[in-house]
Design a protein around this motif. Structure first.
Motif, PDB file in Angstrom:
ATOM      1  N   ALA A 312       0.844  -1.199   0.000  1.00 25.94           N
ATOM      2  CA  ALA A 312       0.000   0.000   0.000  1.00 25.94           C
ATOM      3  C   ALA A 312       0.880   1.249   0.000  1.00 25.94           C
ATOM      4  O   ALA A 312       1.810   1.356   0.806  1.00 25.94           O
ATOM      5  CB  ALA A 312      -0.896   0.004   1.224  1.00 25.94           C
ATOM      6  N   PRO A 313       0.620   2.165  -0.927  1.00 30.06           N
ATOM      7  CA  PRO A 313       1.456   3.380  -0.970  1.00 30.06           C
ATOM      8  C   PRO A 313       1.319   4.171   0.334  1.00 30.06           C
ATOM      9  O   PRO A 313       0.227   4.345   0.853  1.00 30.06           O
ATOM     10  CB  PRO A 313       0.890   4.172  -2.148  1.00 30.06           C
ATOM     11  CG  PRO A 313       0.133   3.174  -2.946  1.00 30.06           C
ATOM     12  CD  PRO A 313      -0.385   2.157  -2.000  1.00 30.06           C
ATOM     13  N   THR A 314       2.421   4.637   0.840  1.00 36.32           N
ATOM     14  CA  THR A 314       2.400   5.416   2.077  1.00 36.32           C
ATOM     15  C   THR A 314       3.005   6.790   1.910  1.00 36.32           C
ATOM     16  O   THR A 314       2.672   7.704   2.638  1.00 36.32           O
ATOM     17  CB  THR A 314       3.120   4.666   3.202  1.00 36.32           C
ATOM     18  OG1 THR A 314       3.006   5.427   4.411  1.00 36.32           O
ATOM     19  CG2 THR A 314       4.596   4.494   2.894  1.00 36.32           C
ATOM     20  N   ARG A 315       3.910   6.924   0.906  1.00 34.21           N
ATOM     21  CA  ARG A 315       4.490   8.245   0.662  1.00 34.21           C
ATOM     22  C   ARG A 315       4.773   8.404  -0.827  1.00 34.21           C
ATOM     23  O   ARG A 315       5.198   7.452  -1.487  1.00 34.21           O
ATOM     24  CB  ARG A 315       5.796   8.450   1.429  1.00 34.21           C
ATOM     25  CG  ARG A 315       5.618   8.577   2.925  1.00 34.21           C
ATOM     26  CD  ARG A 315       6.851   9.111   3.574  1.00 34.21           C
ATOM     27  NE  ARG A 315       6.815   8.917   5.020  1.00 34.21           N
ATOM     28  CZ  ARG A 315       7.796   9.284   5.833  1.00 34.21           C
ATOM     29  NH1 ARG A 315       8.881   9.841   5.335  1.00 34.21           N
ATOM     30  NH2 ARG A 315       7.702   9.072   7.121  1.00 34.21           N
ATOM     31  N   ASN A 316       4.546   9.592  -1.337  1.00 33.69           N
ATOM     32  CA  ASN A 316       4.919   9.978  -2.693  1.00 33.69           C
ATOM     33  C   ASN A 316       5.799  11.203  -2.593  1.00 33.69           C
ATOM     34  O   ASN A 316       5.410  12.209  -1.993  1.00 33.69           O
ATOM     35  CB  ASN A 316       3.683  10.295  -3.534  1.00 33.69           C
ATOM     36  CG  ASN A 316       2.979   9.030  -3.980  1.00 33.69           C
ATOM     37  OD1 ASN A 316       3.627   8.053  -4.327  1.00 33.69           O
ATOM     38  ND2 ASN A 316       1.657   9.047  -3.977  1.00 33.69           N
ATOM     39  N   ILE A 317       6.991  11.089  -3.168  1.00 35.42           N
ATOM     40  CA  ILE A 317       7.930  12.197  -3.109  1.00 35.42           C
ATOM     41  C   ILE A 317       8.436  12.463  -4.514  1.00 35.42           C
ATOM     42  O   ILE A 317       8.795  11.535  -5.251  1.00 35.42           O
ATOM     43  CB  ILE A 317       9.107  11.900  -2.161  1.00 35.42           C
ATOM     44  CG1 ILE A 317       8.586  11.684  -0.728  1.00 35.42           C
ATOM     45  CG2 ILE A 317      10.130  13.031  -2.195  1.00 35.42           C
ATOM     46  CD1 ILE A 317       9.648  11.361   0.261  1.00 35.42           C
ATOM     47  N   SER A 318       8.435  13.693  -4.912  1.00 36.70           N
ATOM     48  CA  SER A 318       8.982  14.087  -6.218  1.00 36.70           C
ATOM     49  C   SER A 318      10.395  14.610  -6.034  1.00 36.70           C
ATOM     50  O   SER A 318      10.638  15.436  -5.135  1.00 36.70           O
ATOM     51  CB  SER A 318       8.107  15.158  -6.852  1.00 36.70           C
ATOM     52  OG  SER A 318       6.817  14.662  -7.092  1.00 36.70           O
ATOM     53  N   VAL A 319      11.313  14.117  -6.895  1.00 40.60           N
ATOM     54  CA  VAL A 319      12.690  14.594  -6.886  1.00 40.60           C
ATOM     55  C   VAL A 319      13.079  14.966  -8.300  1.00 40.60           C
ATOM     56  O   VAL A 319      12.404  14.591  -9.273  1.00 40.60           O
ATOM     57  CB  VAL A 319      13.652  13.535  -6.300  1.00 40.60           C
ATOM     58  CG1 VAL A 319      13.314  13.252  -4.861  1.00 40.60           C
ATOM     59  CG2 VAL A 319      13.613  12.258  -7.120  1.00 40.60           C
ATOM     60  N   GLY A 320      14.157  15.697  -8.441  1.00 42.29           N
ATOM     61  CA  GLY A 320      14.586  16.164  -9.751  1.00 42.29           C
ATOM     62  C   GLY A 320      14.922  15.027 -10.700  1.00 42.29           C
ATOM     63  O   GLY A 320      15.266  13.906 -10.300  1.00 42.29           O
ATOM     64  N   GLY A 321      14.847  15.347 -11.980  1.00 43.15           N
ATOM     65  CA  GLY A 321      15.097  14.324 -12.992  1.00 43.15           C
ATOM     66  C   GLY A 321      16.523  13.855 -13.047  1.00 43.15           C
ATOM     67  O   GLY A 321      16.816  12.808 -13.658  1.00 43.15           O
ATOM     68  N   ASP A 322      17.426  14.585 -12.430  1.00 47.31           N
ATOM     69  CA  ASP A 322      18.829  14.150 -12.404  1.00 47.31           C
ATOM     70  C   ASP A 322      19.189  13.482 -11.084  1.00 47.31           C
ATOM     71  O   ASP A 322      20.353  13.163 -10.844  1.00 47.31           O
ATOM     72  CB  ASP A 322      19.746  15.336 -12.659  1.00 47.31           C
ATOM     73  CG  ASP A 322      19.502  16.469 -11.659  1.00 47.31           C
ATOM     74  OD1 ASP A 322      18.523  16.373 -10.894  1.00 47.31           O
ATOM     75  OD2 ASP A 322      20.274  17.451 -11.665  1.00 47.31           O
ATOM     76  N   SER A 323      18.209  13.281 -10.187  1.00 48.23           N
ATOM     77  CA  SER A 323      18.480  12.616  -8.902  1.00 48.23           C
ATOM     78  C   SER A 323      18.618  11.124  -9.112  1.00 48.23           C
ATOM     79  O   SER A 323      18.031  10.538 -10.044  1.00 48.23           O
ATOM     80  CB  SER A 323      17.361  12.897  -7.909  1.00 48.23           C
ATOM     81  OG  SER A 323      17.259  14.271  -7.665  1.00 48.23           O
ATOM     82  N   SER A 324      19.370  10.489  -8.184  1.00 51.80           N
ATOM     83  CA  SER A 324      19.543   9.028  -8.262  1.00 51.80           C
ATOM     84  C   SER A 324      19.300   8.361  -6.915  1.00 51.80           C
ATOM     85  O   SER A 324      19.510   7.156  -6.783  1.00 51.80           O
ATOM     86  CB  SER A 324      20.954   8.691  -8.767  1.00 51.80           C
ATOM     87  OG  SER A 324      21.935   9.214  -7.858  1.00 51.80           O
ATOM     88  N   HIS A 325      18.880   9.145  -5.892  1.00 53.05           N
ATOM     89  CA  HIS A 325      18.581   8.539  -4.596  1.00 53.05           C
ATOM     90  C   HIS A 325      17.731   9.515  -3.775  1.00 53.05           C
ATOM     91  O   HIS A 325      17.692  10.710  -4.055  1.00 53.05           O
ATOM     92  CB  HIS A 325      19.863   8.194  -3.828  1.00 53.05           C
ATOM     93  CG  HIS A 325      20.660   9.419  -3.432  1.00 53.05           C
ATOM     94  ND1 HIS A 325      21.573  10.011  -4.302  1.00 53.05           N
ATOM     95  CD2 HIS A 325      20.653  10.160  -2.303  1.00 53.05           C
ATOM     96  CE1 HIS A 325      22.099  11.066  -3.712  1.00 53.05           C
ATOM     97  NE2 HIS A 325      21.557  11.178  -2.491  1.00 53.05           N
ATOM     98  N   ILE A 326      17.093   8.951  -2.759  1.00 49.03           N
ATOM     99  CA  ILE A 326      16.311   9.747  -1.814  1.00 49.03           C
ATOM    100  C   ILE A 326      16.212   8.970  -0.520  1.00 49.03           C
ATOM    101  O   ILE A 326      16.171   7.721  -0.517  1.00 49.03           O
ATOM    102  CB  ILE A 326      14.909  10.076  -2.368  1.00 49.03           C
ATOM    103  CG1 ILE A 326      14.186  11.023  -1.404  1.00 49.03           C
ATOM    104  CG2 ILE A 326      14.096   8.822  -2.587  1.00 49.03           C
ATOM    105  CD1 ILE A 326      12.875  11.522  -1.932  1.00 49.03           C
ATOM    106  N   THR A 327      16.165   9.690   0.609  1.00 55.87           N
ATOM    107  CA  THR A 327      16.050   9.047   1.919  1.00 55.87           C
ATOM    108  C   THR A 327      14.687   9.367   2.515  1.00 55.87           C
ATOM    109  O   THR A 327      14.286  10.531   2.558  1.00 55.87           O
ATOM    110  CB  THR A 327      17.165   9.527   2.865  1.00 55.87           C
ATOM    111  OG1 THR A 327      18.423   9.209   2.280  1.00 55.87           O
ATOM    112  CG2 THR A 327      17.051   8.849   4.222  1.00 55.87           C
ATOM    113  N   PHE A 328      13.987   8.328   2.965  1.00 56.55           N
ATOM    114  CA  PHE A 328      12.690   8.493   3.629  1.00 56.55           C
ATOM    115  C   PHE A 328      12.922   8.518   5.129  1.00 56.55           C
ATOM    116  O   PHE A 328      13.456   7.550   5.687  1.00 56.55           O
ATOM    117  CB  PHE A 328      11.743   7.352   3.267  1.00 56.55           C
ATOM    118  CG  PHE A 328      11.320   7.369   1.824  1.00 56.55           C
ATOM    119  CD1 PHE A 328      10.261   8.148   1.412  1.00 56.55           C
ATOM    120  CD2 PHE A 328      11.998   6.616   0.878  1.00 56.55           C
ATOM    121  CE1 PHE A 328       9.872   8.165   0.089  1.00 56.55           C
ATOM    122  CE2 PHE A 328      11.624   6.632  -0.453  1.00 56.55           C
ATOM    123  CZ  PHE A 328      10.553   7.412  -0.849  1.00 56.55           C
TER     124      PHE A 328
END
Length: 1001
Positions: A312-328
């Motif tokens: 079940a989706p719990t978070r939606n985060i938008s990042v730049g098109g040149d990003s390669s990682h994100i920390t929740f």
């Protein structure tokens, strides 16, 4: 005649005609030609031709005109033959022909200048150039110079031929023109793949050419241009960049016209990211998602964190098109997660998923500790956190901790039996497998109990109220309150104090106004139920109270100023210390003066103005003024009880504060004594005077600053009797030598009386000078005892007598009686004189109901009565009279009698309620035998009540009386058969809303 076979032609020339004929048989010597307008007969041109000529040109004619030509041939033998022919010149074409669309895609406007010459009309033929089809075929009148063609095809070339008509001839002029192109509709641009876009449109037939230009919006460059003939409705652009937005512009061209058309934008499909992973981050409850960047472009990545096994989706985060990682961060503790990374380009997406990862458990969120309005319990609650269960810790602040454990699914717990107004702490930790989260801590208060015994007191102050209360039995952090004006409900002030306060004072309030205080105890953010108290500030006393005398009519006018603050009413109390009655008047808050009429003259009155506000009243200082006095009447001067005294008496007619009694020696008129007596006193004993002297008395009545003199009265002091009176025989018989010493004071002379005891003969009298000290009484009966009396005389008054007697054994007095002359201190004793002679009487008065000593009085032998003075009022006495002669005595029987009782003192009346009247008094000197209290209705003079009471009674209350009614009351003291009453005192029972002051006698 011979036919010439005439024929006419113009050979394409509109201003000439060529006439041809056949040569007649046999030839001709020549020809004559005549040209005229048809129908006019007037020749316009004449010509001739020689033999062998068979044609002739007429020039300079008008185009499109009908002419008549006559040819005459001259034959041999002077014969002629004529023949006539009609002909028409060709018309000339129009000039300045134009064809314009005016920007319209469906109309063309033709205009021209008229041709030279004459014409029958114009013929217009419009052809579609591409299809060579005749579109319009129109004839117009010869005077027309314009025509509008409508309903044409957009973006098409047309040819117009305008012919001038004249008979069967015509002259034409042509021109070409385009209609404006129409714009294609419903242009669409949609992706065919990640590297292609498909363009499509509708209504493309309205233009000869379509021009397409595809722009890369990212690089702002033109990628592809394209020109397409009429009828093309789609095109696919290849070799584009993935995930890139393109913009397509379209224009339409027809001949010289170009019109900008619609535009559209679209993205190519993006490529999905690769190698998507989800792993733990350094921070607790955090996961890091990583991926590799695919080829092409994209607007951004949409990273969706999915929770649990069901994803079940719990978070939606938008990042730049040149990003390669994100920390929740801040993920739910002890939960399984996966991540989906979606490349977003415009409306298009391409996704990739990761494998699952886990977080460590965290403490529950949404932890709360709620009192729910209860002073004895707290409800701990929290939001469900991922894990197997919870560990709870609860304690008062800085006290031992109480731990408990709960399974997962429980999100609240109630702690009961707590202390009101106390701060408690609560901790909750989540347990998940071997992990226990850091605890989540919160604190809250139980509701406090309200303050007790709240009161609001003015303490006699007019601008402040003190609120006091007893601290709540349990805890609190302070108290808060709001002060309101009770009547207007206007807010006045807020107060907040610490929990060690038990009183607070509100200053700067309006005098005489009622206020309401609402107060609650505080503990942290909570307030106890509200307690309220009400009270008035003390009203301010009126200012500038004055009392002014008015003569006609006799009265006093009161004036005052209202002080600051509120007033319910003013109460005026006018009284005099010399009168028991007083005036009580209540007036409204806007009244500032009042006149009292019907007052007694010469009396000092006191006025007190009282302000009433609620239950409180505040009185002004007393104002005082005198009414004008009247002069005293019936002034008399009588001897006093002693020779050194004068008793001055008068009748009061107009009152006064006091009277000034002025005494002077009559002969010298010099004032030797000024004595001031208060109002109400009607007699004065002047002491220390010279006995036997003549004096003048004048009395001045004084009421405040006013004085009035009485008439002058003359009086004498009683002279003193002679001293050491003795009667002794002289050497010669039948005489007595009477000697005495001169008493102090003055006198006019002496009076002597000699009476033979037992004789009925009148006594012999004789006078002696004022300076004499002896006299001899001669011609007396021998062996007989005589009573000699002697007085000093001054004016009409005599001194007390001095007697010398000799007495035989007396007989007892008879018919002894003891009577009351109506006095409370005197009794009158009388008896019959017994026969014979006596030395004197001894009269003994016995007190029967007091501890007073018996009184003994010795009287002359001729005395038959005695008045006893200074007796105890209301007492019973017995009297006995004894006749004494030498050593012998004879006593009468004893008789008894009562003195009148004294009237009760300090009679006061009060009305404790609307139907009751309270009567109280004080005994004068000693108790009476009893009391009788009578009450009368003043209006009807009828008695409405009587009460007989014992001698120890001092008050009685009459009940069931009429409210607001004036009654008259008298109290009688009784002693034996006698009674003495107080003056009647009047008083009103209370109205239901009146407040009357008690009257005092």
């Amino acid at each position: 005649g011979t036919l010439l076979n005439l024929s006419v032609s113009d050979h394409g020339r509109s201003d000439s005609l060529l006439l041809s004929w056949d040569e007649p048989e046999g030839g001709a010597e020549g020809y004559l030609l005549a040209l005229s307008s048809l129908g006019s007969g007037a020749p316009l041109q004449n010509g001739s031709a020689g033999p062998n000529i068979t044609s002739f040109w007429f020039h300079g004619l008008t185009p499109g005109t009908r002419y008549e030509i006559e040819v005459t041939a001259t034959l041999a033998c002077m014969e002629t033959t004529s023949q006539t022919v009609t002909a028409q010149t060709s018309p000339s074409p129009v000039s300045n022909l134009s064809l314009s669309s005016g920007g319209s895609s469906a109309m063309l406007h033709a205009s021209w200048a008229h041709a030279h010459g004459q014409r029958d009309g114009y013929h217009l033929a419009l052809y579609h150039s591409y299809s060579q089809t005749l579109v319009k075929n129109v004839s117009v009148l010869p005077n027309a110079s314009a025509f509008l063609f409508d309903g044409l095809l957009a973006g098409s070339e047309y040819a117009l031929k305008v012919s001038t008509l004249a008979g069967s001839s015509q002259a034409s002029t042509s021109i070409h023109q385009w209609t404006a192109p129409s714009i294609p509709t419903q242009l669409r641009l949609s992706p065919g793949s990640s590297t292609s876009l498909i363009a499509s449109w509708m209504d493309a037939g309205g233009a000869a050419w379509l021009h397409l230009a595809l722009h890369n919006l990212l690089t702002r460059t033109v990628t592809t241009t394209l020109s397409a003939r009429r009828g093309l409705t789609s095109y696919t652009f290849q070799h584009l960049h993935p995930g890139t937005q393109y913009w397509l512009g379209l224009s339409a061209t027809a001949g010289p016209y170009t019109v900008g058309g619609p535009n559209a934008s679209a993205w190519t499909y993006p490529l999905s990211p690769g190698n998507v992973t989800l792993s733990s981050a350094e921070e607790q409850s955090s996961l890091q998602a990583c991926w590799s960047t695919p080829a092409g472009e994209r607007d951004f990545y949409l990273v969706t964190l999915q929770e649990g096994e069901d994803g079940a989706p719990t978070r939606n985060i938008s990042v730049g098109g040149d990003s390669s990682h994100i920390t929740f961060h801040g993920l739910s503790p002890g939960k399984q997660y996966s991540v989906q990374v979606t490349a977003v380009a415009g409306p298009y997406r391409a996704s990739a998923h990761s494998t699952a990862a886990w977080t460590q458990p965290l403490a529950p969120s949404g932890v709360s500790l709620s009192s729910q309005g209860s002073p004895y319990s707290l409800l701990a609650s929290w939001e469900e956190a991922m894990g197997e269960g919870y560990v709870l810790a609860f304690s008062p602040m800085e006290h031992p901790v109480k731990n408990s454990s709960l399974l997962r699914g429980v999100t609240n717990f109630t702690y009961n039996g707590l202390r009101p107004g106390t701060l408690y702490t609560f901790e909750v930790s989540t347990v998940a497998g071997p992990y226990t989260s850091t605890p989540r801590r919160i604190a809250n208060w139980t509701y406090p109990l309200p303050p007790e015994q709240l009161t609001l007191s003015n303490q006699g102050h007019s601008t402040s109220l003190q609120a006091s209360w007893r601290a709540a039995s349990a805890g609190s952090t302070g108290y808060t309150g709001t002060l309101w004006e009770t009547k207007s409900q206007a807010w006045v002030r807020n107060m907040t104090v610490g929990n060690n306060w038990t009183n607070v004072t509100f200053e700067d309030l309006v005098p005489g106004r009622q206020y309401t205080l609402e107060m609650a105890a505080m503990a942290g953010p909570y307030r106890s139920p509200v307690r309220s108290a009400r009270n008035w500030t003390y009203p301010l006393a009126p200012a500038s109270v004055t009392l002014t005398n008015t003569r006609r009519p006799l009265g006093l006018s009161a004036f005052w100023d209202k002080a600051a603050g509120d007033v319910d009413q003013f109460h005026l109390q006018l009284y005099s210390k010399s009168h028991s009655a007083q005036r009580n008047i209540s007036v409204g808050p806007n009244t500032h003066n009042f006149t009292f009429l019907g007052l007694s003259p010469g009396i000092q009155y006191f006025l007190k103005v009282t302000v009433l506000a609620g239950p409180y009243r505040s009185s002004s200082h007393f104002a005082t003024e005198w009414t004008y006095p009247l002069s005293l009447a019936n002034v008399s001067v009588q001897p006093g009880r002693r020779p050194q005294e004068l008793r001055v008496s008068w009748v009061e007619s107009g009152g006064g504060r006091h009277h000034l009694v002025q005494l002077s020696v009559a002969e010298s008129l010099s004032i030797i004594r000024n004595v001031s007596v208060p109002r109400g006193v009607t007699q004065l004993d002047l002491e220390g005077l010279v006995p036997g002297s003549r004096y003048r008395v004048e009395i001045i009545s004084q009421a405040g600053p006013h004085r009035t003199s009485s008439q002058t009265a003359i009086g004498y002091t009683v002279p003193l009797p002679p001293l050491s009176l003795s009667a002794s025989p002289v050497s010669s018989a039948w005489a007595l030598a009477v000697r005495w010493e001169t008493p102090p004071g003055q006198r006019d002379g002496y009076l002597l009386s000699m009476h033979e005891e037992g004789s009925s003969a009148p006594a012999r009298t004789l006078e002696a000078g004022k300076d004499s000290t002896n006299v001899t009484l001669a011609r007396l009966a021998p062996g007989t005892c005589y009573r000699v009396g002697m007085w000093a005389v001054a004016g009409p008054y005599r001194s007390l007598p001095k007697n010398v007697t000799g007495c035989t054994v007396p007989a007892a007095p008879t018919n002894l009686s003891l009577t009351n002359p109506g006095s409370s201190s005197e009794l009158y004793t009388c008896w019959n004189k017994p026969p014979g002679r006596r030395d004197h009487y001894r009269v003994i008065l016995y007190s029967l109901n007091t501890q007073s000593r018996d009184r003994v009085q010795t009287l002359s032998p001729d005395a038959q009565n005695i008045t006893w003075t200074h007796l105890e009022a209301g007492s019973r006495f017995a009297v006995q009279v004894t006749a004494v002669k030498g050593l012998f005595e004879a006593s009468s029987i004893k008789v008894t009698q009562w003195t009148y009782p004294l009237a009760p003192a300090n009679l006061t009346l009060g009305s404790p309620s609307a139907s009751a009247l309270q009567v109280s008094w004080a005994a004068t000197r000693r108790e009476a035998e009893g009391y009788v209290v009578d009450v009368y209705d003043t209006a009807s003079s009828g008695r409405v009540g009587r009460m007989v009471l014992d001698g120890d009674a001092r008050s009685h209350t009459f009940k069931n009386l009429s409210p607001g009614t004036r009654y008259s009351v008298a109290v009688r003291a009784t002693a034996g058969p006698f009674h003495t009453s107080t003056p009647n005192l009047t008083h009103c029972t209370r109205e239901y809303d009146a407040r009357l002051q008690p009257g005092v006698l």
